[in-house]
Design a protein around this motif. Sequence first.
Motif, short mmCIF file in Angstrom:
data_model
loop_
_atom_site.label_atom_id
_atom_site.label_comp_id
_atom_site.label_asym_id
_atom_site.label_seq_id
_atom_site.Cartn_x
_atom_site.Cartn_y
_atom_site.Cartn_z
N PRO A 22 0.82 -1.21 0.00
CA PRO A 22 0.00 0.00 0.00
C PRO A 22 0.86 1.27 0.00
O PRO A 22 1.99 1.26 0.48
N ARG A 24 1.82 4.47 1.58
CA ARG A 24 1.73 4.98 2.95
C ARG A 24 2.68 6.16 3.11
O ARG A 24 3.74 6.18 2.52
N MET A 48 -8.29 1.52 -2.03
CA MET A 48 -6.97 1.63 -1.41
C MET A 48 -5.95 1.91 -2.51
O MET A 48 -6.02 1.32 -3.60
N GLU A 50 -2.27 1.48 -4.01
CA GLU A 50 -1.23 0.45 -3.88
C GLU A 50 -0.13 0.67 -4.91
O GLU A 50 -0.38 1.12 -6.02
N GLU A 64 -5.42 2.15 -7.83
CA GLU A 64 -6.47 2.32 -6.83
C GLU A 64 -7.39 1.12 -6.99
O GLU A 64 -7.99 0.93 -8.04
N THR A 67 -11.01 -2.93 -2.15
CA THR A 67 -10.61 -4.14 -1.44
C THR A 67 -11.73 -5.15 -1.26
O THR A 67 -11.46 -6.32 -1.01
#
Length: 83
Positions: A22, A24, A48, A50, A64, A67
Motif C-alpha cells: 500500500p 503509505r 486503497m 497500492e 487504486e 478491497t
Amino acid sequence: MKLLTCPVNGPRNIAEFQYLGPVRAANAEEPGQLIEALFYAENPLGVMREWWRHTPSNTILIAERHTVTDQIVATYLPSQKPA
C-alpha cells in the motif's frame, strides 16, 4: 484472465505485475511513525492506493483498488494523479 492497465503499456495480464504494498506516508525522522508504517498494515474496506510494478518494462505505478470487490478503479504513474 484479470487485466491491469499499465499507464505506459496499456492493459496487460495481471501475471505480468508485482504487488509492492500500500501507498503509505511516513516521516523518517519520527522512529515510531516509521516503525508503524513498515510493520502495521491497514486493511480498510473500500478503495486503497497500492504500489505495483510492471515487471517486463520495470514501470512502477499506483493502482487504486477496491478491497471488497477487487475491482481496479484507476492506474497511473506516481508523478501523475488522475483528474
